[in-house]
Design a protein around this motif. Structure first.
Motif, PDB file in Angstrom:
ATOM      1  N   LYS A 124     -59.261 -41.440  -1.705  1.00  0.00           N
ATOM      2  CA  LYS A 124     -59.508 -41.963  -0.368  1.00  0.00           C
ATOM      3  C   LYS A 124     -58.406 -41.453   0.535  1.00  0.00           C
ATOM      4  O   LYS A 124     -57.249 -41.335   0.116  1.00  0.00           O
ATOM      5  CB  LYS A 124     -59.514 -43.488  -0.372  1.00  0.00           C
ATOM      6  CG  LYS A 124     -60.671 -44.085  -1.153  1.00  0.00           C
ATOM      7  CD  LYS A 124     -60.675 -45.586  -1.061  1.00  0.00           C
ATOM      8  CE  LYS A 124     -61.859 -46.113  -1.864  1.00  0.00           C
ATOM      9  NZ  LYS A 124     -62.053 -47.535  -1.697  1.00  0.00           N
ATOM     10  N   PHE A 125     -58.772 -41.129   1.755  1.00  0.00           N
ATOM     11  CA  PHE A 125     -57.764 -40.640   2.687  1.00  0.00           C
ATOM     12  C   PHE A 125     -58.170 -40.994   4.112  1.00  0.00           C
ATOM     13  O   PHE A 125     -59.351 -41.181   4.412  1.00  0.00           O
ATOM     14  CB  PHE A 125     -57.567 -39.122   2.541  1.00  0.00           C
ATOM     15  CG  PHE A 125     -58.811 -38.318   2.785  1.00  0.00           C
ATOM     16  CD1 PHE A 125     -59.075 -37.775   4.038  1.00  0.00           C
ATOM     17  CD2 PHE A 125     -59.727 -38.100   1.772  1.00  0.00           C
ATOM     18  CE1 PHE A 125     -60.223 -37.036   4.267  1.00  0.00           C
ATOM     19  CE2 PHE A 125     -60.883 -37.370   1.994  1.00  0.00           C
ATOM     20  CZ  PHE A 125     -61.125 -36.832   3.250  1.00  0.00           C
ATOM     21  N   GLY A 126     -57.164 -41.103   4.953  1.00  0.00           N
ATOM     22  CA  GLY A 126     -57.409 -41.365   6.365  1.00  0.00           C
ATOM     23  C   GLY A 126     -58.044 -40.147   7.009  1.00  0.00           C
ATOM     24  O   GLY A 126     -57.743 -39.010   6.663  1.00  0.00           O
ATOM     25  N   ILE A 127     -58.931 -40.392   7.931  1.00  0.00           N
ATOM     26  CA  ILE A 127     -59.658 -39.290   8.533  1.00  0.00           C
ATOM     27  C   ILE A 127     -59.540 -39.404  10.049  1.00  0.00           C
ATOM     28  O   ILE A 127     -59.774 -40.464  10.609  1.00  0.00           O
ATOM     29  CB  ILE A 127     -61.124 -39.289   8.039  1.00  0.00           C
ATOM     30  CG1 ILE A 127     -61.859 -38.033   8.420  1.00  0.00           C
ATOM     31  CG2 ILE A 127     -61.864 -40.506   8.470  1.00  0.00           C
ATOM     32  CD1 ILE A 127     -63.178 -37.871   7.667  1.00  0.00           C
ATOM     33  N   LYS A 128     -59.106 -38.331  10.696  1.00  0.00           N
ATOM     34  CA  LYS A 128     -58.966 -38.357  12.140  1.00  0.00           C
ATOM     35  C   LYS A 128     -59.861 -37.279  12.740  1.00  0.00           C
ATOM     36  O   LYS A 128     -60.134 -36.258  12.094  1.00  0.00           O
ATOM     37  CB  LYS A 128     -57.513 -38.156  12.563  1.00  0.00           C
ATOM     38  CG  LYS A 128     -56.953 -36.806  12.232  1.00  0.00           C
ATOM     39  CD  LYS A 128     -55.529 -36.664  12.761  1.00  0.00           C
ATOM     40  CE  LYS A 128     -55.067 -35.232  12.549  1.00  0.00           C
ATOM     41  NZ  LYS A 128     -53.849 -34.922  13.213  1.00  0.00           N
ATOM     42  N   PRO A 129     -60.327 -37.483  13.956  1.00  0.00           N
ATOM     43  CA  PRO A 129     -61.201 -36.489  14.583  1.00  0.00           C
ATOM     44  C   PRO A 129     -60.483 -35.154  14.772  1.00  0.00           C
ATOM     45  O   PRO A 129     -59.308 -35.114  15.141  1.00  0.00           O
ATOM     46  CB  PRO A 129     -61.532 -37.103  15.939  1.00  0.00           C
ATOM     47  CG  PRO A 129     -61.224 -38.553  15.805  1.00  0.00           C
ATOM     48  CD  PRO A 129     -60.137 -38.654  14.795  1.00  0.00           C
ATOM     49  N   MET A 130     -61.189 -34.073  14.458  1.00  0.00           N
ATOM     50  CA  MET A 130     -60.651 -32.734  14.692  1.00  0.00           C
ATOM     51  C   MET A 130     -61.805 -31.762  14.870  1.00  0.00           C
ATOM     52  O   MET A 130     -62.955 -32.085  14.573  1.00  0.00           O
ATOM     53  CB  MET A 130     -59.710 -32.288  13.568  1.00  0.00           C
ATOM     54  CG  MET A 130     -60.337 -32.155  12.207  1.00  0.00           C
ATOM     55  SD  MET A 130     -59.209 -31.511  10.928  1.00  0.00           S
ATOM     56  CE  MET A 130     -57.960 -32.740  10.863  1.00  0.00           C
ATOM     57  N   TYR A 131     -61.502 -30.587  15.354  1.00  0.00           N
ATOM     58  CA  TYR A 131     -62.509 -29.549  15.550  1.00  0.00           C
ATOM     59  C   TYR A 131     -62.636 -28.726  14.266  1.00  0.00           C
ATOM     60  O   TYR A 131     -61.685 -28.642  13.470  1.00  0.00           O
ATOM     61  CB  TYR A 131     -62.125 -28.655  16.732  1.00  0.00           C
ATOM     62  CG  TYR A 131     -62.166 -29.411  18.033  1.00  0.00           C
ATOM     63  CD1 TYR A 131     -63.366 -29.624  18.695  1.00  0.00           C
ATOM     64  CD2 TYR A 131     -61.000 -29.945  18.584  1.00  0.00           C
ATOM     65  CE1 TYR A 131     -63.412 -30.341  19.882  1.00  0.00           C
ATOM     66  CE2 TYR A 131     -61.042 -30.669  19.768  1.00  0.00           C
ATOM     67  CZ  TYR A 131     -62.256 -30.863  20.415  1.00  0.00           C
ATOM     68  OH  TYR A 131     -62.309 -31.579  21.582  1.00  0.00           O
ATOM     69  N   PRO A 132     -63.800 -28.114  14.038  1.00  0.00           N
ATOM     70  CA  PRO A 132     -64.011 -27.352  12.800  1.00  0.00           C
ATOM     71  C   PRO A 132     -62.933 -26.289  12.552  1.00  0.00           C
ATOM     72  O   PRO A 132     -62.498 -26.097  11.425  1.00  0.00           O
ATOM     73  CB  PRO A 132     -65.387 -26.716  12.998  1.00  0.00           C
ATOM     74  CG  PRO A 132     -66.100 -27.672  13.909  1.00  0.00           C
ATOM     75  CD  PRO A 132     -65.035 -28.197  14.839  1.00  0.00           C
ATOM     76  N   GLU A 133     -62.487 -25.623  13.603  1.00  0.00           N
ATOM     77  CA  GLU A 133     -61.453 -24.591  13.438  1.00  0.00           C
ATOM     78  C   GLU A 133     -60.150 -25.213  12.943  1.00  0.00           C
ATOM     79  O   GLU A 133     -59.453 -24.646  12.103  1.00  0.00           O
ATOM     80  CB  GLU A 133     -61.216 -23.856  14.763  1.00  0.00           C
ATOM     81  CG  GLU A 133     -62.404 -23.030  15.230  1.00  0.00           C
ATOM     82  CD  GLU A 133     -63.526 -23.854  15.873  1.00  0.00           C
ATOM     83  OE1 GLU A 133     -63.320 -25.044  16.219  1.00  0.00           O
ATOM     84  OE2 GLU A 133     -64.636 -23.309  16.005  1.00  0.00           O
ATOM     85  N   ASP A 134     -59.812 -26.398  13.475  1.00  0.00           N
ATOM     86  CA  ASP A 134     -58.606 -27.093  13.020  1.00  0.00           C
ATOM     87  C   ASP A 134     -58.751 -27.520  11.557  1.00  0.00           C
ATOM     88  O   ASP A 134     -57.783 -27.491  10.794  1.00  0.00           O
ATOM     89  CB  ASP A 134     -58.330 -28.323  13.892  1.00  0.00           C
ATOM     90  CG  ASP A 134     -58.063 -27.951  15.342  1.00  0.00           C
ATOM     91  OD1 ASP A 134     -57.541 -26.842  15.584  1.00  0.00           O
ATOM     92  OD2 ASP A 134     -58.385 -28.766  16.226  1.00  0.00           O
ATOM     93  N   ALA A 135     -59.956 -27.920  11.180  1.00  0.00           N
ATOM     94  CA  ALA A 135     -60.209 -28.320   9.793  1.00  0.00           C
ATOM     95  C   ALA A 135     -60.018 -27.125   8.855  1.00  0.00           C
ATOM     96  O   ALA A 135     -59.493 -27.284   7.750  1.00  0.00           O
ATOM     97  CB  ALA A 135     -61.614 -28.900   9.657  1.00  0.00           C
TER      98      ALA A 135
END
Length: 175
Positions: A124-135
């Motif tokens: 399990k991990f925290g998930i923050k909004p990001m753009y596909p390129e950042d991912a």
């Protein structure tokens, strides 16, 4: 079985068509006659690739094989699909639903399961909004070949993954 054969950067000759139908025709003992088998033959430089997709209710049986000879690729893909069918029979055949796609003999026969699918770790991990390129950058930093993230553009959970040729893919859910 109904074959849908197409080619990318290759003309599908009658010889290739016959080789595909003969080799993959061996899988008829598993499927009903109206099962569709989607075959794509392609050539990229010296690579002769065959992709076979067999949609069955609730699942997709798929294999992709590459070699320097298309006929070798055809032989390899048939072996892989047959091995998948034997190995995962209990997983892919729900006797009430998916049984319509398979021959009765295949459903009734017990195959030895080589390796049972076991989940050995949950993370399990925290998930923050990001753009596909950042991912993609984050995935590279972690040294992984895929990365699950919350897409800031679509407000959905997506997956980016590393593809052959140093390219990336994006998986978006469809409900």
């Amino acid at each position: 079985m109904k074959f849908i054969i197409s080619g990318k950067n290759i003309t599908v000759s009658q010889g290739l068509r016959t080789a595909v139908e003969d080799k993959l025709g061996k899988l008829e003992r598993y499927f009903t006659p109206d099962t569709e088998v989607i075959v794509t033959l392609s050539v990229e430089k010296e690579r002769q690739k065959i992709e076979v997709t067999i949609p069955v209710k609730g699942n997709i049986i798929r294999s992709e094989q590459v070699s320097n000879d298309m006929y070798v690729s055809i032989d390899l893909v048939e072996e892989v699909i047959e091995r998948q069918l034997r190995k995962y029979k209990n997983k892919i055949v729900d006797k009430q639903q998916a049984a319509a796609n398979f021959q009765k003999e295949y459903i009734d026969k017990d195959y030895e399961e080589e390796d049972e699918v076991k989940i050995i770790r949950t993370k399990k991990f925290g998930i923050k909004p990001m753009y596909p390129e950042d991912a993609c950058v984050q995935m590279e930093l972690l040294g992984h070949n895929f990365f699950v993230f919350y897409n800031a553009e679509t407000d959905q959970v997506n997956v980016v993954y590393k593809r052959k040729g140093n390219t990336y893919g994006l998986i978006e859910p469809e409900f």
